[in-house]
Design a protein around this motif. Structure first.
Motif, PDB file in Angstrom:
ATOM      1  N   GLY A 155       4.407   6.289  -0.263  1.00 47.66           N
ATOM      2  CA  GLY A 155       3.897   6.910   0.947  1.00 47.66           C
ATOM      3  C   GLY A 155       4.823   6.746   2.134  1.00 47.66           C
ATOM      4  N   ALA A 156       4.473   7.396   3.228  1.00 44.35           N
ATOM      5  CA  ALA A 156       5.249   7.326   4.464  1.00 44.35           C
ATOM      6  C   ALA A 156       4.716   6.207   5.358  1.00 44.35           C
ATOM      7  CB  ALA A 156       5.181   8.664   5.192  1.00 44.35           C
ATOM      8  N   VAL A 157       5.581   5.718   6.254  1.00 45.27           N
ATOM      9  CA  VAL A 157       5.202   4.683   7.210  1.00 45.27           C
ATOM     10  C   VAL A 157       5.527   5.181   8.615  1.00 45.27           C
ATOM     11  CG1 VAL A 157       5.545   2.305   7.961  1.00 45.27           C
ATOM     12  CG2 VAL A 157       5.701   2.871   5.516  1.00 45.27           C
ATOM     13  N   GLU A 204       1.660 -12.938  -2.262  1.00 45.95           N
ATOM     14  CA  GLU A 204       0.400 -13.475  -2.788  1.00 45.95           C
ATOM     15  C   GLU A 204      -0.721 -13.334  -1.754  1.00 45.95           C
ATOM     16  OE1 GLU A 204       1.977 -17.021  -5.750  1.00 45.95           O
ATOM     17  OE2 GLU A 204       2.033 -17.351  -3.574  1.00 45.95           O
ATOM     18  N   GLY A 205      -0.395 -13.597  -0.492  1.00 38.17           N
ATOM     19  CA  GLY A 205      -1.407 -13.511   0.556  1.00 38.17           C
ATOM     20  C   GLY A 205      -1.932 -12.105   0.761  1.00 38.17           C
ATOM     21  N   ALA A 206      -1.045 -11.118   0.635  1.00 39.33           N
ATOM     22  CA  ALA A 206      -1.443  -9.724   0.863  1.00 39.33           C
ATOM     23  C   ALA A 206      -2.249  -9.152  -0.291  1.00 39.33           C
ATOM     24  CB  ALA A 206      -0.204  -8.862   1.102  1.00 39.33           C
ATOM     25  N   GLU A 207      -2.230  -9.816  -1.426  1.00 38.72           N
ATOM     26  CA  GLU A 207      -2.861  -9.280  -2.643  1.00 38.72           C
ATOM     27  C   GLU A 207      -4.316  -8.892  -2.425  1.00 38.72           C
ATOM     28  OE1 GLU A 207      -4.083 -11.239  -6.874  1.00 38.72           O
ATOM     29  OE2 GLU A 207      -2.009 -11.539  -6.236  1.00 38.72           O
ATOM     30  N   VAL A 208      -5.103  -9.778  -1.807  1.00 38.28           N
ATOM     31  CA  VAL A 208      -6.530  -9.495  -1.638  1.00 38.28           C
ATOM     32  C   VAL A 208      -6.765  -8.424  -0.577  1.00 38.28           C
ATOM     33  CG1 VAL A 208      -6.945 -11.351   0.065  1.00 38.28           C
ATOM     34  CG2 VAL A 208      -8.815 -10.538  -1.394  1.00 38.28           C
ATOM     35  N   ILE A 209      -5.906  -8.376   0.432  1.00 37.52           N
ATOM     36  CA  ILE A 209      -6.040  -7.323   1.454  1.00 37.52           C
ATOM     37  C   ILE A 209      -5.837  -5.962   0.812  1.00 37.52           C
ATOM     38  CG2 ILE A 209      -5.229  -6.477   3.682  1.00 37.52           C
ATOM     39  CD1 ILE A 209      -4.036  -9.249   4.204  1.00 37.52           C
ATOM     40  N   VAL A 210      -4.796  -5.860  -0.005  1.00 40.38           N
ATOM     41  CA  VAL A 210      -4.485  -4.603  -0.684  1.00 40.38           C
ATOM     42  C   VAL A 210      -5.616  -4.209  -1.625  1.00 40.38           C
ATOM     43  CG1 VAL A 210      -2.913  -3.518  -2.348  1.00 40.38           C
ATOM     44  CG2 VAL A 210      -2.001  -4.915  -0.484  1.00 40.38           C
ATOM     45  N   ARG A 211      -6.152  -5.177  -2.348  1.00 39.60           N
ATOM     46  CA  ARG A 211      -7.219  -4.882  -3.309  1.00 39.60           C
ATOM     47  C   ARG A 211      -8.458  -4.318  -2.621  1.00 39.60           C
ATOM     48  NH1 ARG A 211     -10.312  -9.612  -5.262  1.00 39.60           N
ATOM     49  NH2 ARG A 211      -8.251 -10.572  -5.327  1.00 39.60           N
ATOM     50  N   LEU A 212      -8.857  -4.920  -1.508  1.00 38.15           N
ATOM     51  CA  LEU A 212     -10.047  -4.424  -0.801  1.00 38.15           C
ATOM     52  C   LEU A 212      -9.761  -3.127  -0.058  1.00 38.15           C
ATOM     53  CD1 LEU A 212     -12.866  -5.760  -0.845  1.00 38.15           C
ATOM     54  CD2 LEU A 212     -11.045  -7.267  -1.603  1.00 38.15           C
ATOM     55  N   ALA A 213      -8.529  -2.939   0.399  1.00 38.70           N
ATOM     56  CA  ALA A 213      -8.173  -1.679   1.048  1.00 38.70           C
ATOM     57  C   ALA A 213      -8.216  -0.532   0.054  1.00 38.70           C
ATOM     58  CB  ALA A 213      -6.785  -1.778   1.669  1.00 38.70           C
ATOM     59  N   ALA A 214      -7.946  -0.835  -1.205  1.00 40.30           N
ATOM     60  CA  ALA A 214      -7.881   0.210  -2.236  1.00 40.30           C
ATOM     61  C   ALA A 214      -9.171   0.334  -3.040  1.00 40.30           C
ATOM     62  CB  ALA A 214      -6.719  -0.084  -3.183  1.00 40.30           C
ATOM     63  N   LEU A 218       0.825  -1.203   0.000  1.00 38.41           N
ATOM     64  CA  LEU A 218       0.000   0.000   0.000  1.00 38.41           C
ATOM     65  C   LEU A 218       0.866   1.262   0.000  1.00 38.41           C
ATOM     66  CD1 LEU A 218      -2.848  -1.024   2.462  1.00 38.41           C
ATOM     67  CD2 LEU A 218      -3.061  -0.637   0.002  1.00 38.41           C
ATOM     68  N   ALA A 219       1.968   1.231   0.731  1.00 36.16           N
ATOM     69  CA  ALA A 219       2.868   2.386   0.743  1.00 36.16           C
ATOM     70  C   ALA A 219       3.469   2.620  -0.635  1.00 36.16           C
ATOM     71  CB  ALA A 219       3.966   2.186   1.780  1.00 36.16           C
ATOM     72  N   ARG A 220       3.753   1.551  -1.349  1.00 38.20           N
ATOM     73  CA  ARG A 220       4.272   1.695  -2.708  1.00 38.20           C
ATOM     74  C   ARG A 220       3.258   2.367  -3.628  1.00 38.20           C
ATOM     75  NH1 ARG A 220       7.152  -4.248  -3.676  1.00 38.20           N
ATOM     76  NH2 ARG A 220       9.191  -3.704  -2.761  1.00 38.20           N
ATOM     77  N   ARG A 221       1.985   2.229  -3.270  1.00 41.37           N
ATOM     78  CA  ARG A 221       0.936   2.883  -4.057  1.00 41.37           C
ATOM     79  C   ARG A 221       0.723   4.336  -3.641  1.00 41.37           C
ATOM     80  NH1 ARG A 221      -4.079  -0.824  -5.511  1.00 41.37           N
ATOM     81  NH2 ARG A 221      -3.044  -2.778  -6.096  1.00 41.37           N
ATOM     82  N   GLY A 222       1.450   4.778  -2.633  1.00 39.68           N
ATOM     83  CA  GLY A 222       1.355   6.162  -2.214  1.00 39.68           C
ATOM     84  C   GLY A 222       0.594   6.404  -0.938  1.00 39.68           C
ATOM     85  N   ALA A 223       0.083   5.347  -0.308  1.00 32.30           N
ATOM     86  CA  ALA A 223      -0.662   5.518   0.946  1.00 32.30           C
ATOM     87  C   ALA A 223       0.273   5.863   2.098  1.00 32.30           C
ATOM     88  CB  ALA A 223      -1.426   4.239   1.279  1.00 32.30           C
TER      89      ALA A 223
END
Length: 250
Positions: free
Chosen positions: A64-66, A221-231, A22-27
């Motif tokens: 994005g920042a963390v 792979e596991g984080a993929e769906v979490i990221v998709r729904l978060a975005a 998500l941070a790589r996407r700018g969050a």
């Protein structure tokens, strides 16, 4: 993506990888961790990676920042303190990812008693309720608020009774029932909070500390769906159950 995202259990495993993606996407990520030292170290590692510190090829400035945030998800006081800090520092929240969870041990069904359920339910069931309540006012200040509940295929009645699925061969009372409870909580929140996109996800059998790194999927792979729904956008799904391949049956 310029969202403000709070992730519980963000210092390792799926939470850490979700933070990275998500941070790589700018969050801007608020990395929640019970251990302040481990949380700070995880935030430092990701910040160095995202900024390219010490490397000749820094990443794009959109990253994005963390920020590490201490939060003990089984404590009302700690959770409310974390929410107050976010309110003071940032004034709102766009996404809450309720990721923190434990297996609750491996007691056989015939030997399991009430005490075997307590800590697992405190973390996997009561924590998402506690955290959602604490951050709800901040989420309501977002133009597109979202909540992602990190569940498991072990919480699906359909999956765990399907002999074609690995989950049907794993017999336990504690962890599966805690995730089934979380799934129901998600559907009820989605009906009660129509202005928020609220979904539950099954990351799949992912290699993390939770299973002794025995899972067949990578954390990416596991984080993929979490990221998709978060975005997901304002027109995205709500009250649903998803894995990286699509909809999960209840």
């Amino acid at each position: 993506m310029a969202d403000m995202v709070f992730i519980t259990g963000g210092n390792k495993g799926l939470g850490f990888e979700t933070t990275r993606q998500l941070a790589r996407r700018g969050a801007t990520i608020l990395l929640g961790s019970r251990d302040a030292r481990r949380g700070a170290e995880a935030a430092r590692r990701l910040t160095a990676e995202l900024t390219g510190a010490g490397t000749p090829d820094p990443v794009a400035p959109a990253a994005g920042a963390v920020h590490a945030v201490e939060i003990d998800v089984i404590s009302d006081e700690s959770t409310e303190k974390a929410a107050a800090w976010v309110a003071a520092q940032f004034g709102h929240l766009d996404v809450l990812v309720n990721n923190a969870g434990i297996t609750g041990g491996h007691v056989s069904p015939v030997d399991a008693g009430p005490d075997d359920f307590r800590l697992c339910y405190e973390t996997n069931v009561f924590d998402p309720v506690r955290t959602t309540r604490a951050f709800l006012a901040l989420l309501r200040l977002s133009a597109q608020p979202r909540i992602v509940m990190v569940s498991s295929g072990m919480g699906s009645l359909a999956v765990t009774t399907d002999p074609r699925r690995l989950e049907s061969s794993l017999v336990s009372l504690v962890y599966p029932s805690s995730k089934a409870a979380l799934d129901m909580i998600t559907t009820q929140y989605a009906k009660a909070l129509a202005e928020i996109r609220i979904n539950t996800v099954d990351p799949g059998c992912t290699a993390t500390d939770l299973n002794g790194h025995s899972g067949h999927q990578t954390v990416e792979e596991g984080a993929e769906v979490i990221v998709r729904l978060a975005a997901t956008g304002a027109d995205g799904p709500t009250g649903g159950y998803f894995d990286r391949n699509g909809t999960v049956p209840w």
